[in-house]
Motif scaffolding. Structure first.
Motif, PDB file in Angstrom:
ATOM      1  N   GLN A  49       0.823  -1.206   0.000  1.00 36.89           N
ATOM      2  CA  GLN A  49       0.000   0.000   0.000  1.00 36.89           C
ATOM      3  C   GLN A  49       0.859   1.259   0.000  1.00 36.89           C
ATOM      4  O   GLN A  49       1.954   1.280   0.553  1.00 36.89           O
ATOM      5  CB  GLN A  49      -0.896   0.030   1.234  1.00 36.89           C
ATOM      6  CG  GLN A  49      -1.816  -1.173   1.370  1.00 36.89           C
ATOM      7  CD  GLN A  49      -2.708  -1.062   2.586  1.00 36.89           C
ATOM      8  OE1 GLN A  49      -3.425  -0.082   2.751  1.00 36.89           O
ATOM      9  NE2 GLN A  49      -2.657  -2.067   3.451  1.00 36.89           N
ATOM     10  N   ALA A  50       0.334   2.302  -0.630  1.00 41.14           N
ATOM     11  CA  ALA A  50       1.002   3.596  -0.591  1.00 41.14           C
ATOM     12  C   ALA A  50       0.850   4.195   0.805  1.00 41.14           C
ATOM     13  O   ALA A  50      -0.109   3.881   1.521  1.00 41.14           O
ATOM     14  CB  ALA A  50       0.397   4.537  -1.630  1.00 41.14           C
TER      15      ALA A  50
ATOM     16  N   THR B   6      -5.687  10.613   0.575  1.00 44.25           N
ATOM     17  CA  THR B   6      -5.753   9.198   0.245  1.00 44.25           C
ATOM     18  C   THR B   6      -7.142   8.779  -0.209  1.00 44.25           C
ATOM     19  O   THR B   6      -7.304   8.049  -1.186  1.00 44.25           O
ATOM     20  CB  THR B   6      -5.329   8.351   1.461  1.00 44.25           C
ATOM     21  OG1 THR B   6      -3.956   8.633   1.772  1.00 44.25           O
ATOM     22  CG2 THR B   6      -5.473   6.866   1.161  1.00 44.25           C
TER      23      THR B   6
ATOM     24  N   HIS C 288     -11.065  -1.109  -2.504  1.00 40.93           N
ATOM     25  CA  HIS C 288     -10.356  -0.954  -1.238  1.00 40.93           C
ATOM     26  C   HIS C 288     -10.443  -2.170  -0.312  1.00 40.93           C
ATOM     27  O   HIS C 288      -9.686  -2.246   0.664  1.00 40.93           O
ATOM     28  CB  HIS C 288     -10.883   0.274  -0.486  1.00 40.93           C
ATOM     29  CG  HIS C 288     -10.473   1.574  -1.098  1.00 40.93           C
ATOM     30  ND1 HIS C 288      -9.188   2.067  -1.023  1.00 40.93           N
ATOM     31  CD2 HIS C 288     -11.183   2.480  -1.835  1.00 40.93           C
ATOM     32  CE1 HIS C 288      -9.123   3.225  -1.659  1.00 40.93           C
ATOM     33  NE2 HIS C 288     -10.319   3.495  -2.172  1.00 40.93           N
TER      34      HIS C 288
ATOM     35  N   SER D 275      -7.145  -2.297   1.685  1.00 44.92           N
ATOM     36  CA  SER D 275      -6.030  -1.590   1.047  1.00 44.92           C
ATOM     37  C   SER D 275      -6.390  -0.126   0.920  1.00 44.92           C
ATOM     38  O   SER D 275      -7.394   0.213   0.285  1.00 44.92           O
ATOM     39  CB  SER D 275      -5.737  -2.183  -0.341  1.00 44.92           C
ATOM     40  OG  SER D 275      -4.779  -1.388  -1.026  1.00 44.92           O
ATOM     41  N   ARG D 276      -5.580   0.752   1.534  1.00 39.35           N
ATOM     42  CA  ARG D 276      -5.861   2.179   1.370  1.00 39.35           C
ATOM     43  C   ARG D 276      -5.618   2.604  -0.075  1.00 39.35           C
ATOM     44  O   ARG D 276      -6.174   3.587  -0.548  1.00 39.35           O
ATOM     45  CB  ARG D 276      -5.010   3.006   2.334  1.00 39.35           C
ATOM     46  CG  ARG D 276      -3.560   3.135   2.001  1.00 39.35           C
ATOM     47  CD  ARG D 276      -2.839   4.094   2.929  1.00 39.35           C
ATOM     48  NE  ARG D 276      -2.838   3.611   4.295  1.00 39.35           N
ATOM     49  CZ  ARG D 276      -1.841   2.887   4.817  1.00 39.35           C
ATOM     50  NH1 ARG D 276      -0.786   2.586   4.067  1.00 39.35           N
ATOM     51  NH2 ARG D 276      -1.884   2.484   6.046  1.00 39.35           N
ATOM     52  N   THR D 277      -4.792   1.839  -0.784  1.00 41.03           N
ATOM     53  CA  THR D 277      -4.594   2.061  -2.209  1.00 41.03           C
ATOM     54  C   THR D 277      -5.649   1.267  -2.971  1.00 41.03           C
ATOM     55  O   THR D 277      -5.742   0.057  -2.805  1.00 41.03           O
ATOM     56  CB  THR D 277      -3.196   1.604  -2.644  1.00 41.03           C
ATOM     57  OG1 THR D 277      -2.198   2.310  -1.887  1.00 41.03           O
ATOM     58  CG2 THR D 277      -2.974   1.849  -4.131  1.00 41.03           C
TER      59      THR D 277
ATOM     60  N   ARG E 147      -7.372  -0.959  -5.564  1.00 37.45           N
ATOM     61  CA  ARG E 147      -6.822  -1.995  -6.439  1.00 37.45           C
ATOM     62  C   ARG E 147      -7.870  -2.447  -7.452  1.00 37.45           C
ATOM     63  O   ARG E 147      -9.066  -2.450  -7.171  1.00 37.45           O
ATOM     64  CB  ARG E 147      -6.374  -3.202  -5.610  1.00 37.45           C
ATOM     65  CG  ARG E 147      -5.382  -2.882  -4.510  1.00 37.45           C
ATOM     66  CD  ARG E 147      -4.059  -2.418  -5.072  1.00 37.45           C
ATOM     67  NE  ARG E 147      -3.023  -2.383  -4.031  1.00 37.45           N
ATOM     68  CZ  ARG E 147      -1.766  -2.049  -4.262  1.00 37.45           C
ATOM     69  NH1 ARG E 147      -1.387  -1.723  -5.484  1.00 37.45           N
ATOM     70  NH2 ARG E 147      -0.881  -2.027  -3.279  1.00 37.45           N
TER      71      ARG E 147
ATOM     72  N   GLU F 214       5.307  -0.729  -7.664  1.00 42.50           N
ATOM     73  CA  GLU F 214       4.253  -1.205  -8.573  1.00 42.50           C
ATOM     74  C   GLU F 214       4.823  -1.474  -9.961  1.00 42.50           C
ATOM     75  O   GLU F 214       4.418  -2.422 -10.631  1.00 42.50           O
ATOM     76  CB  GLU F 214       3.131  -0.170  -8.645  1.00 42.50           C
ATOM     77  CG  GLU F 214       1.934  -0.609  -9.471  1.00 42.50           C
ATOM     78  CD  GLU F 214       1.194  -1.804  -8.910  1.00 42.50           C
ATOM     79  OE1 GLU F 214       0.496  -2.485  -9.681  1.00 42.50           O
ATOM     80  OE2 GLU F 214       1.311  -2.064  -7.690  1.00 42.50           O
TER      81      GLU F 214
END
Length: 267
Positions: free
Chosen positions: A14-15, A21, A73, A95-97, A99, A155
């Motif tokens: 995750q970022a 965010t 998320h 995942s806060r990033t 996907r 990534e």
């Protein structure tokens, strides 16, 4: 906290968190996502528990969780407990990033759950960023800038780009002067991001994804956005129509039978 082995699990890669965010989400979903993001691994994050902690009712929380699933998320997963028994546990990976469906499916097929490293080391992505300044002084980055940009570079590597090619792409065709190496590098990492690699040929069978809403198990490709077709409204069962047709057929058959036994009627 959930029962041991259950509850929230953080997805890998995750970022880092920043004030923007969850800015792409509606206000309610962003609020709930920020709350879940702060929960430790193993915390209960079912709708009933979250409703006790948030200014929203259970139905609103369920709807928000479905929306977060569709936004990429979170995913609900059942998998072996990993303690040598045949017990299965039910977890929600967050995942806060955001996907894509393809990313979740690839991760689902990778095998064992990623374990945290007790002795952190510099990653190949960090090393590639730290090397940019040696390849071209115009892209010299500080240690903090390398750490901030590491998830984006990681990534690239996860999509099959070797570090040498990453460095070459980032340093190719630079302008005569770069006023902000970090901002320039971030823009190139995002704009030139390579496509995701093809999916693996077959699932490992160790994890089974569930519909975020109704918890029906299914293959990842059948759970677009983490939701089954019925919960997405694609396949809506027409039970009422089926029953009506069945009842009409029964009535017609009964009428024919009664007509056959009436005086003068044909048996």
């Amino acid at each position: 906290m959930a029962s041991p082995g259950y509850g929230k699990r953080s997805a890998p890669g995750q970022a880092p968190h920043d004030p923007h965010t969850f800015a792409h989400l509606p206000a309610r979903e962003a609020y709930i996502a920020s709350h879940i993001d702060r929960l430790p691994d193993g915390a209960a994050m079912d709708a009933k528990t979250l409703a006790k902690e948030l200014p929203y009712g259970q139905q609103a929380v369920r709807t928000a969780l479905n929306n977060l699933s569709e936004a990429g998320h979170l995913r609900r997963v059942r998998e072996p407990a990993g303690d040598g028994t045949t017990q299965w546990v039910f977890r929600t990976y967050f995942s806060r990033t955001a996907r894509s469906d393809a990313w979740w499916e690839r991760w689902l097929n990778e095998g064992d759950e990623p374990q945290p490293d007790a002795t952190p080391q510099r990653s190949p992505a960090y090393d590639a960023l730290a090397t940019l300044g040696l390849a071209d002084p115009r892209l010299a980055l500080s240690a903090r800038e390398c750490a901030d940009l590491e998830p984006l570079a990681a990534e690239w590597l996860a999509r099959g780009i070797p570090p040498a090619q990453l460095i070459a792409t980032l340093t190719a065709g630079l302008p005569s002067s770069v006023h902000s190496p970090a901002a320039f590098t971030r823009r190139r990492l995002r704009e030139k991001m390579p496509p995701e690699p093809p999916l693996p040929p077959a699932p490992s069978g160790r994890r089974i994804m569930e519909c975020t809403s109704c918890r029906t198990p299914g293959r990842p490709e059948a759970l677009s956005g983490g939701l089954c077709r019925v919960c997405r409204g694609v396949d809506v069962p027409d039970d009422a129509g089926v029953n009506a047709r069945h009842q009409a057929a029964v009535r017609n058959h009964a009428a024919r039978v009664r007509a056959g036994i009436r005086p003068g009627g044909r048996a």
